[in-house]
Design a protein around this motif. Structure first.
Motif, PDB file in Angstrom:
ATOM      1  N   GLY A  44       0.785  -1.237   0.000  1.00 21.74           N
ATOM      2  CA  GLY A  44       0.000   0.000   0.000  1.00 21.74           C
ATOM      3  C   GLY A  44       0.811   1.278   0.000  1.00 21.74           C
ATOM      4  N   MET A  45       2.121   1.167   0.102  1.00 25.12           N
ATOM      5  CA  MET A  45       2.991   2.348   0.111  1.00 25.12           C
ATOM      6  C   MET A  45       3.706   2.473  -1.237  1.00 25.12           C
ATOM      7  SD  MET A  45       2.785   3.805   3.118  1.00 25.12           S
ATOM      8  CE  MET A  45       4.307   4.749   3.283  1.00 25.12           C
ATOM      9  N   VAL A  46       3.848   3.712  -1.717  1.00 28.12           N
ATOM     10  CA  VAL A  46       4.533   3.962  -2.983  1.00 28.12           C
ATOM     11  C   VAL A  46       5.935   4.508  -2.693  1.00 28.12           C
ATOM     12  CG1 VAL A  46       4.564   5.354  -5.089  1.00 28.12           C
ATOM     13  CG2 VAL A  46       2.418   4.358  -4.285  1.00 28.12           C
ATOM     14  N   TYR A  47       6.928   3.912  -3.359  1.00 25.54           N
ATOM     15  CA  TYR A  47       8.314   4.330  -3.194  1.00 25.54           C
ATOM     16  C   TYR A  47       8.910   4.676  -4.557  1.00 25.54           C
ATOM     17  CZ  TYR A  47       7.695   1.727   1.181  1.00 25.54           C
ATOM     18  OH  TYR A  47       7.221   1.255   2.382  1.00 25.54           O
ATOM     19  N   GLU A  48       9.642   5.787  -4.598  1.00 23.95           N
ATOM     20  CA  GLU A  48      10.375   6.101  -5.819  1.00 23.95           C
ATOM     21  C   GLU A  48      11.502   5.081  -5.960  1.00 23.95           C
ATOM     22  OE1 GLU A  48      12.321  10.138  -7.674  1.00 23.95           O
ATOM     23  OE2 GLU A  48      10.825  10.336  -6.087  1.00 23.95           O
ATOM     24  N   TYR A  49      11.643   4.459  -7.130  1.00 17.59           N
ATOM     25  CA  TYR A  49      12.635   3.392  -7.297  1.00 17.59           C
ATOM     26  C   TYR A  49      13.875   3.869  -8.054  1.00 17.59           C
ATOM     27  CZ  TYR A  49      14.082  -1.503  -7.288  1.00 17.59           C
ATOM     28  OH  TYR A  49      14.756  -2.686  -7.038  1.00 17.59           O
ATOM     29  N   GLY A  50      13.656   4.638  -9.104  1.00 20.96           N
ATOM     30  CA  GLY A  50      14.774   5.230  -9.837  1.00 20.96           C
ATOM     31  C   GLY A  50      14.722   6.740  -9.715  1.00 20.96           C
ATOM     32  N   ALA A  51      15.875   7.368  -9.872  1.00 19.00           N
ATOM     33  CA  ALA A  51      15.911   8.828  -9.857  1.00 19.00           C
ATOM     34  C   ALA A  51      15.186   9.361 -11.099  1.00 19.00           C
ATOM     35  CB  ALA A  51      17.355   9.312  -9.858  1.00 19.00           C
ATOM     36  N   VAL A  52      14.322  10.360 -10.900  1.00 18.62           N
ATOM     37  CA  VAL A  52      13.666  10.984 -12.051  1.00 18.62           C
ATOM     38  C   VAL A  52      14.749  11.605 -12.927  1.00 18.62           C
ATOM     39  CG1 VAL A  52      12.025  12.734 -12.827  1.00 18.62           C
ATOM     40  CG2 VAL A  52      11.570  11.445 -10.733  1.00 18.62           C
ATOM     41  N   SER A  53      14.761  11.228 -14.202  1.00 17.68           N
ATOM     42  CA  SER A  53      15.876  11.589 -15.075  1.00 17.68           C
ATOM     43  C   SER A  53      15.372  12.086 -16.419  1.00 17.68           C
ATOM     44  CB  SER A  53      16.777  10.369 -15.308  1.00 17.68           C
ATOM     45  OG  SER A  53      17.236   9.835 -14.072  1.00 17.68           O
ATOM     46  N   ALA A  54      15.935  13.167 -16.890  1.00 14.54           N
ATOM     47  CA  ALA A  54      15.620  13.661 -18.224  1.00 14.54           C
ATOM     48  C   ALA A  54      16.238  12.735 -19.262  1.00 14.54           C
ATOM     49  CB  ALA A  54      16.155  15.076 -18.410  1.00 14.54           C
ATOM     50  N   VAL A  55      15.510  12.496 -20.331  1.00 15.68           N
ATOM     51  CA  VAL A  55      16.049  11.660 -21.403  1.00 15.68           C
ATOM     52  C   VAL A  55      17.354  12.239 -21.934  1.00 15.68           C
ATOM     53  CG1 VAL A  55      15.627  10.910 -23.792  1.00 15.68           C
ATOM     54  CG2 VAL A  55      13.855  10.621 -22.057  1.00 15.68           C
ATOM     55  N   ASN A  56      17.438  13.574 -21.975  1.00 14.98           N
ATOM     56  CA  ASN A  56      18.664  14.173 -22.521  1.00 14.98           C
ATOM     57  C   ASN A  56      19.828  14.149 -21.527  1.00 14.98           C
ATOM     58  OD1 ASN A  56      18.126  16.327 -20.806  1.00 14.98           O
ATOM     59  ND2 ASN A  56      17.316  17.643 -22.418  1.00 14.98           N
ATOM     60  N   SER A  57      19.624  13.496 -20.370  1.00 16.02           N
ATOM     61  CA  SER A  57      20.754  13.307 -19.454  1.00 16.02           C
ATOM     62  C   SER A  57      21.406  11.937 -19.618  1.00 16.02           C
ATOM     63  CB  SER A  57      20.329  13.533 -17.997  1.00 16.02           C
ATOM     64  OG  SER A  57      19.403  12.559 -17.570  1.00 16.02           O
ATOM     65  N   TYR A  58      20.891  11.109 -20.550  1.00 13.57           N
ATOM     66  CA  TYR A  58      21.655   9.927 -20.944  1.00 13.57           C
ATOM     67  C   TYR A  58      23.047  10.366 -21.374  1.00 13.57           C
ATOM     68  CZ  TYR A  58      18.035   6.219 -21.224  1.00 13.57           C
ATOM     69  OH  TYR A  58      17.107   5.261 -20.948  1.00 13.57           O
ATOM     70  N   SER A  59      24.061   9.540 -21.099  1.00 12.92           N
ATOM     71  CA  SER A  59      25.412   9.883 -21.548  1.00 12.92           C
ATOM     72  C   SER A  59      25.442  10.054 -23.064  1.00 12.92           C
ATOM     73  CB  SER A  59      26.404   8.798 -21.116  1.00 12.92           C
ATOM     74  OG  SER A  59      26.496   8.742 -19.709  1.00 12.92           O
ATOM     75  N   TYR A  60      24.883   9.064 -23.775  1.00 11.85           N
ATOM     76  CA  TYR A  60      24.768   9.145 -25.224  1.00 11.85           C
ATOM     77  C   TYR A  60      23.298   9.022 -25.601  1.00 11.85           C
ATOM     78  CZ  TYR A  60      29.782   8.516 -26.384  1.00 11.85           C
ATOM     79  OH  TYR A  60      31.132   8.668 -26.535  1.00 11.85           O
ATOM     80  N   PHE A  61      22.829   9.906 -26.465  1.00 11.20           N
ATOM     81  CA  PHE A  61      21.460   9.791 -26.971  1.00 11.20           C
ATOM     82  C   PHE A  61      21.386  10.479 -28.329  1.00 11.20           C
ATOM     83  CE2 PHE A  61      16.763   9.684 -26.665  1.00 11.20           C
ATOM     84  CZ  PHE A  61      16.636   8.376 -26.227  1.00 11.20           C
ATOM     85  N   PHE A  62      20.250  10.360 -28.964  1.00 12.40           N
ATOM     86  CA  PHE A  62      20.030  10.926 -30.296  1.00 12.40           C
ATOM     87  C   PHE A  62      21.135  10.458 -31.255  1.00 12.40           C
ATOM     88  CE2 PHE A  62      17.765  14.059 -27.477  1.00 12.40           C
ATOM     89  CZ  PHE A  62      16.498  13.574 -27.785  1.00 12.40           C
ATOM     90  N   ASN A  63      21.634  11.315 -32.139  1.00 15.25           N
ATOM     91  CA  ASN A  63      22.551  10.846 -33.184  1.00 15.25           C
ATOM     92  C   ASN A  63      23.842  10.261 -32.625  1.00 15.25           C
ATOM     93  OD1 ASN A  63      21.007  11.329 -35.504  1.00 15.25           O
ATOM     94  ND2 ASN A  63      21.558  13.496 -35.528  1.00 15.25           N
ATOM     95  N   GLN A  64      24.282  10.776 -31.488  1.00 14.82           N
ATOM     96  CA  GLN A  64      25.502  10.229 -30.881  1.00 14.82           C
ATOM     97  C   GLN A  64      25.296   8.765 -30.491  1.00 14.82           C
ATOM     98  OE1 GLN A  64      26.738  11.913 -27.098  1.00 14.82           O
ATOM     99  NE2 GLN A  64      28.900  11.634 -27.608  1.00 14.82           N
ATOM    100  N   LEU A  65      24.142   8.460 -29.897  1.00 17.31           N
ATOM    101  CA  LEU A  65      23.840   7.072 -29.529  1.00 17.31           C
ATOM    102  C   LEU A  65      23.650   6.215 -30.780  1.00 17.31           C
ATOM    103  CD1 LEU A  65      23.155   4.884 -27.425  1.00 17.31           C
ATOM    104  CD2 LEU A  65      20.771   5.653 -27.550  1.00 17.31           C
ATOM    105  N   LYS A  66      22.913   6.742 -31.733  1.00 17.59           N
ATOM    106  CA  LYS A  66      22.658   5.995 -32.971  1.00 17.59           C
ATOM    107  C   LYS A  66      23.965   5.616 -33.665  1.00 17.59           C
ATOM    108  CE  LYS A  66      20.761   6.863 -37.565  1.00 17.59           C
ATOM    109  NZ  LYS A  66      19.891   7.707 -38.391  1.00 17.59           N
ATOM    110  N   ASP A  67      24.853   6.582 -33.852  1.00 21.24           N
ATOM    111  CA  ASP A  67      26.131   6.315 -34.530  1.00 21.24           C
ATOM    112  C   ASP A  67      26.976   5.331 -33.722  1.00 21.24           C
ATOM    113  OD1 ASP A  67      25.332   8.079 -36.492  1.00 21.24           O
ATOM    114  OD2 ASP A  67      26.574   9.748 -35.763  1.00 21.24           O
ATOM    115  N   TRP A  68      26.971   5.493 -32.403  1.00 24.75           N
ATOM    116  CA  TRP A  68      27.734   4.587 -31.530  1.00 24.75           C
ATOM    117  C   TRP A  68      27.193   3.162 -31.635  1.00 24.75           C
ATOM    118  CZ3 TRP A  68      26.024   1.667 -27.382  1.00 24.75           C
ATOM    119  CH2 TRP A  68      27.000   1.118 -26.554  1.00 24.75           C
TER     120      TRP A  68
END
Length: 280
Positions: free
Chosen positions: A165-189
């Protein structure tokens, strides 16, 4: 913004791969930093590599279809953790034994649920124990532009557990653009890794795994797990837990909207991909 209804039967003909180490601190929190210490990257914050979690028709454990929209199969695993991620459904171009292009078409909430027992085996052995090893939202969102100019750049990832009955945050709320690699950089990698990754430490060599790529419909990519909350670091999944993962437009929905949705309020999350699973 266009929604896309996930067809589980379609996904049975997609190759499933995950990105290892694409958020700062995740590998350390997951107890996997030592295993990955043998892998040197060209840039300090670069992901460590790609790993398979599903290979259609493969004769190994990776041939078991692991993806479910409603349940996680606990399977008696003592150290099971949610991995809240952005999932990418991709088309590809594979020619002359090389991956030439990757085309992300839809994104949404994905749970790359993982067994944390450190046994020295490949990372993939901790990713697939049969149906219900992975989670995918029943709705994804069409990608308008897989660059910083697109709508995905406004999205955040949030994850929670409801227990007793209790809700716990499990992962830190994170912006997608805070991935180390994303968008074209991730795609090319990723294109480079699919073509060149050799077997090392916890990772498989990839070129042999994709040689029959053209027989399949597409690629399902798990882009990497967020860092954990204090609760997530110290609490493994138990039967009866409810898992919530939201990939939501943080410029359109507030964090309070997400909390109200979990509480059962009638909130219209029109710019959100939501995964809700029960651990069985």
């Amino acid at each position: 913004m266009n929604k896309y209804n996930i067809n589980i039967e379609d996904l049975k003909d997609y190759l499933g791969f995950g990105v290892a180490g694409n958020f700062a601190n995740h590998l350390g929190e997951a107890g996997e930093a030592d295993e990955f210490s043998v892998i040197k990257t060209e840039e300090k914050d670069a992901p460590k590599g790609l790993f398979p979690f599903y290979l259609p028709n493969d004769e190994s454990y990776l041939g078991q279809f692991p993806i479910c929209t409603k349940e996680i199969n606990h399977n008696g695993i003592e150290q099971l953790q949610v991995e809240a991620e952005v999932g990418l459904i991709c088309d590809f171009v594979y020619e002359n034994d090389k991956l030439v292009d990757l085309k992300p078409r839809y994104f949404g909430a994905f749970n790359d649920c993982s067994n944390r027992v450190q046994d020295g085996n490949k990372l993939s052995t901790k990713k697939n124990w049969g149906m219900g090893s992975k989670g995918i939202a029943h709705e994804f969102i069409e990608i308008d532009d897989f660059t910083e100019k697109g709508i995905l750049n406004k999205f955040h990832i949030a994850s929670f557990i409801r227990r007793d009955g209790m809700v716990y945050e499990y992962g830190a709320v994170s912006a997608v653009n805070s991935y180390s690699y994303f968008f074209n950089q991730l795609k090319d990698w990723m294109i480079d890794k699919f073509n060149t990754q050799e077997e090392i430490g916890p990772l498989e060599g990839l070129p042999p795994l994709i040689k029959n790529m053209n027989k399949h419909k597409g690629l399902l990519i798990a882009a990497g797990a967020t860092a954990y909350s204090d609760f997530g670091k110290h609490n493994f999944l138990e039967k009866g837990d409810e898992i919530f993962i939201y990939v939501y437009n943080a410029h359109f929905h507030s964090f309070e909207d997400i909390v109200q949705d979990m509480a059962g309020s009638d909130v219209l999350l029109s710019q959100c991909s939501k995964l809700h699973q029960i651990v069985k």
